[in-house]
Design a protein around this motif. Structure first.
Motif, PDB file in Angstrom:
ATOM      1  N   THR A 168      31.874  73.603   9.054  1.00 42.46           N
ATOM      2  CA  THR A 168      31.961  72.525   8.076  1.00 42.46           C
ATOM      3  C   THR A 168      33.180  72.776   7.207  1.00 42.46           C
ATOM      4  O   THR A 168      33.821  73.815   7.301  1.00 42.46           O
ATOM      5  CB  THR A 168      30.708  72.497   7.190  1.00 42.46           C
ATOM      6  OG1 THR A 168      30.611  73.762   6.519  1.00 42.46           O
ATOM      7  CG2 THR A 168      29.462  72.274   8.025  1.00 42.46           C
ATOM      8  N   ILE A 169      33.448  71.825   6.342  1.00 43.75           N
ATOM      9  CA  ILE A 169      34.552  72.036   5.425  1.00 43.75           C
ATOM     10  C   ILE A 169      34.218  73.255   4.555  1.00 43.75           C
ATOM     11  O   ILE A 169      33.073  73.487   4.196  1.00 43.75           O
ATOM     12  CB  ILE A 169      34.799  70.783   4.583  1.00 43.75           C
ATOM     13  CG1 ILE A 169      36.196  70.796   4.016  1.00 43.75           C
ATOM     14  CG2 ILE A 169      33.747  70.598   3.519  1.00 43.75           C
ATOM     15  CD1 ILE A 169      36.676  69.441   3.607  1.00 43.75           C
TER      16      ILE A 169
ATOM     17  N   TYR B 133      45.400  70.948  14.747  1.00 43.67           N
ATOM     18  CA  TYR B 133      43.975  71.148  14.531  1.00 43.67           C
ATOM     19  C   TYR B 133      43.245  69.821  14.670  1.00 43.67           C
ATOM     20  O   TYR B 133      43.874  68.755  14.779  1.00 43.67           O
ATOM     21  CB  TYR B 133      43.691  71.836  13.198  1.00 43.67           C
ATOM     22  CG  TYR B 133      44.158  71.116  11.954  1.00 43.67           C
ATOM     23  CD1 TYR B 133      45.515  71.056  11.627  1.00 43.67           C
ATOM     24  CD2 TYR B 133      43.250  70.563  11.070  1.00 43.67           C
ATOM     25  CE1 TYR B 133      45.952  70.429  10.478  1.00 43.67           C
ATOM     26  CE2 TYR B 133      43.677  69.936   9.910  1.00 43.67           C
ATOM     27  CZ  TYR B 133      45.036  69.884   9.618  1.00 43.67           C
ATOM     28  OH  TYR B 133      45.444  69.252   8.468  1.00 43.67           O
TER      29      TYR B 133
ATOM     30  N   TYR C 214      36.465  80.847   9.765  1.00 41.10           N
ATOM     31  CA  TYR C 214      36.890  80.664  11.148  1.00 41.10           C
ATOM     32  C   TYR C 214      36.262  81.708  12.062  1.00 41.10           C
ATOM     33  O   TYR C 214      36.087  82.868  11.683  1.00 41.10           O
ATOM     34  CB  TYR C 214      38.394  80.846  11.259  1.00 41.10           C
ATOM     35  CG  TYR C 214      39.277  79.762  10.689  1.00 41.10           C
ATOM     36  CD1 TYR C 214      38.798  78.774   9.859  1.00 41.10           C
ATOM     37  CD2 TYR C 214      40.638  79.753  11.015  1.00 41.10           C
ATOM     38  CE1 TYR C 214      39.647  77.796   9.355  1.00 41.10           C
ATOM     39  CE2 TYR C 214      41.494  78.776  10.522  1.00 41.10           C
ATOM     40  CZ  TYR C 214      40.990  77.803   9.688  1.00 41.10           C
ATOM     41  OH  TYR C 214      41.833  76.845   9.192  1.00 41.10           O
TER      42      TYR C 214
ATOM     43  N   TYR D 200      35.392  71.646  13.479  1.00 43.35           N
ATOM     44  CA  TYR D 200      36.815  71.901  13.344  1.00 43.35           C
ATOM     45  C   TYR D 200      37.282  72.896  14.400  1.00 43.35           C
ATOM     46  O   TYR D 200      36.634  73.904  14.648  1.00 43.35           O
ATOM     47  CB  TYR D 200      37.122  72.498  11.961  1.00 43.35           C
ATOM     48  CG  TYR D 200      36.812  71.591  10.803  1.00 43.35           C
ATOM     49  CD1 TYR D 200      35.525  71.481  10.310  1.00 43.35           C
ATOM     50  CD2 TYR D 200      37.818  70.843  10.204  1.00 43.35           C
ATOM     51  CE1 TYR D 200      35.241  70.652   9.240  1.00 43.35           C
ATOM     52  CE2 TYR D 200      37.538  70.013   9.129  1.00 43.35           C
ATOM     53  CZ  TYR D 200      36.248  69.922   8.659  1.00 43.35           C
ATOM     54  OH  TYR D 200      35.980  69.099   7.600  1.00 43.35           O
TER      55      TYR D 200
ATOM     56  N   TYR E 214      39.379  67.598  13.694  1.00 42.97           N
ATOM     57  CA  TYR E 214      38.122  67.496  12.960  1.00 42.97           C
ATOM     58  C   TYR E 214      36.948  67.135  13.864  1.00 42.97           C
ATOM     59  O   TYR E 214      35.801  67.146  13.420  1.00 42.97           O
ATOM     60  CB  TYR E 214      38.214  66.436  11.859  1.00 42.97           C
ATOM     61  CG  TYR E 214      39.199  66.734  10.765  1.00 42.97           C
ATOM     62  CD1 TYR E 214      39.892  65.708  10.143  1.00 42.97           C
ATOM     63  CD2 TYR E 214      39.432  68.035  10.334  1.00 42.97           C
ATOM     64  CE1 TYR E 214      40.792  65.959   9.121  1.00 42.97           C
ATOM     65  CE2 TYR E 214      40.332  68.297   9.320  1.00 42.97           C
ATOM     66  CZ  TYR E 214      41.014  67.250   8.710  1.00 42.97           C
ATOM     67  OH  TYR E 214      41.894  67.513   7.703  1.00 42.97           O
TER      68      TYR E 214
ATOM     69  N   TYR F  57      41.183  74.749  15.865  1.00 41.76           N
ATOM     70  CA  TYR F  57      42.563  75.015  15.457  1.00 41.76           C
ATOM     71  C   TYR F  57      43.306  75.759  16.561  1.00 41.76           C
ATOM     72  O   TYR F  57      42.719  76.560  17.282  1.00 41.76           O
ATOM     73  CB  TYR F  57      42.582  75.904  14.201  1.00 41.76           C
ATOM     74  CG  TYR F  57      41.630  75.493  13.116  1.00 41.76           C
ATOM     75  CD1 TYR F  57      40.297  75.879  13.168  1.00 41.76           C
ATOM     76  CD2 TYR F  57      42.056  74.721  12.042  1.00 41.76           C
ATOM     77  CE1 TYR F  57      39.404  75.506  12.172  1.00 41.76           C
ATOM     78  CE2 TYR F  57      41.174  74.345  11.043  1.00 41.76           C
ATOM     79  CZ  TYR F  57      39.850  74.735  11.115  1.00 41.76           C
ATOM     80  OH  TYR F  57      38.969  74.360  10.129  1.00 41.76           O
TER      81      TYR F  57
ATOM     82  N   SER G  80      35.607  76.213  13.154  1.00 41.77           N
ATOM     83  CA  SER G  80      34.807  76.383  11.944  1.00 41.77           C
ATOM     84  C   SER G  80      33.844  75.214  11.843  1.00 41.77           C
ATOM     85  O   SER G  80      34.117  74.123  12.337  1.00 41.77           O
ATOM     86  CB  SER G  80      35.691  76.484  10.701  1.00 41.77           C
ATOM     87  OG  SER G  80      36.408  75.295  10.488  1.00 41.77           O
TER      88      SER G  80
END
Lengths: 112, 113
Positions: free
Chosen positions: A96-97, A48, A101, A31, A50, A33, A94
């Motif tokens: 993983t889910i 952002y 950050y 991720y 993925y 952003y 970041s």
């Protein structure tokens, strides 16, 4: 150590100008952003991603485009810069889910 | 409309005192609340975080108190040091929002020696 590098550190452009802000992360994070930071508004999410080739719209996307060319690189594009886009821009990544950050050091943009 | 509200916007305390920073939120789906610390010229860095299943989280001189019913939390900095002078951001995340964080406007803390 996880690292997020932004360039340039400072940028001045004229109204109507074309600006690209760069961000590279060496964390192998999925991720990434782009936020802008303004007094009285805090940090607001612009776009952002993925992963490479993926783009998601944030909360304040108007006037901005973004492109995620690789896992490491995320760019923010201002094709017709306006004075309202004068701000401090932060990139973050970041892994993983639900992970935290890591922020870069920021790019200060002035549009005159 | 701010989904995450912080107060005060700025705070001055003497060295050794306790600084109390407040945060509240609207969205009941928020379930994770990190606090970030930012020094001038730097990006924010994670300081401490809490999930909604806990009511308190402590890390050294930094403690988060969380009240889920009232949708409020606070960050306490005990024995404040001049090196704690920074801007502190409260943030929130919901499981349904991927990994997207919503930030408050920040509280600028000045610790006088």
């Amino acid at each position: 150590e996880a690292a997020v590098t932004q360039s340039p550190r400072n940028k001045v452009t004229v109204t109507g100008g074309n600006v690209t802000l760069s961000c590279r992360q060496t964390n192998s994070h999925n991720y990434m952003y782009w936020y802008r930071q303004d007094t009285g508004h805090g940090l607001r999410l612009i776009h952002y991603s993925y992963g490479a080739g993926n783009l998601q719209i944030g909360d304040v996307p108007d006037g901005y485009k973004a492109t995620r060319t690789t896992q490491e690189d995320f760019f923010l594009l201002l094709e017709l810069a306006s004075p309202s886009q004068t701000s401090l821009y932060f990139c973050a990544s970041s892994g993983t889910i639900n992970s935290d950050y890591t922020f870069g050091s920021g790019t200060r943009l002035l549009v005159i | 409309q701010q989904q995450v509200r912080q107060s005060p916007q700025s705070l001055t305390v003497w060295e050794g005192e306790t600084a109390i920073l407040n945060c509240s939120y609207e969205d009941s789906t928020f379930n994770y609340f990190p606090w970030y610390q930012q020094f001038p010229g730097e990006g924010p860095a994670l300081l401490i975080s809490i999930s909604s299943v806990s009511d308190k989280k402590e890390d050294g001189r930094f403690t988060i108190f969380f009240n889920k019913r009232e949708k409020k939390l606070s960050l306490h900095i005990t024995d404040s040091q001049p090196g704690d002078s920074a801007t502190y951001f409260c943030a929130a995340r919901a499981n349904s929002a991927g990994n997207k964080l919503t930030f408050g406007i920040g509280t600028r803390v000045l610790v006088r020696p």
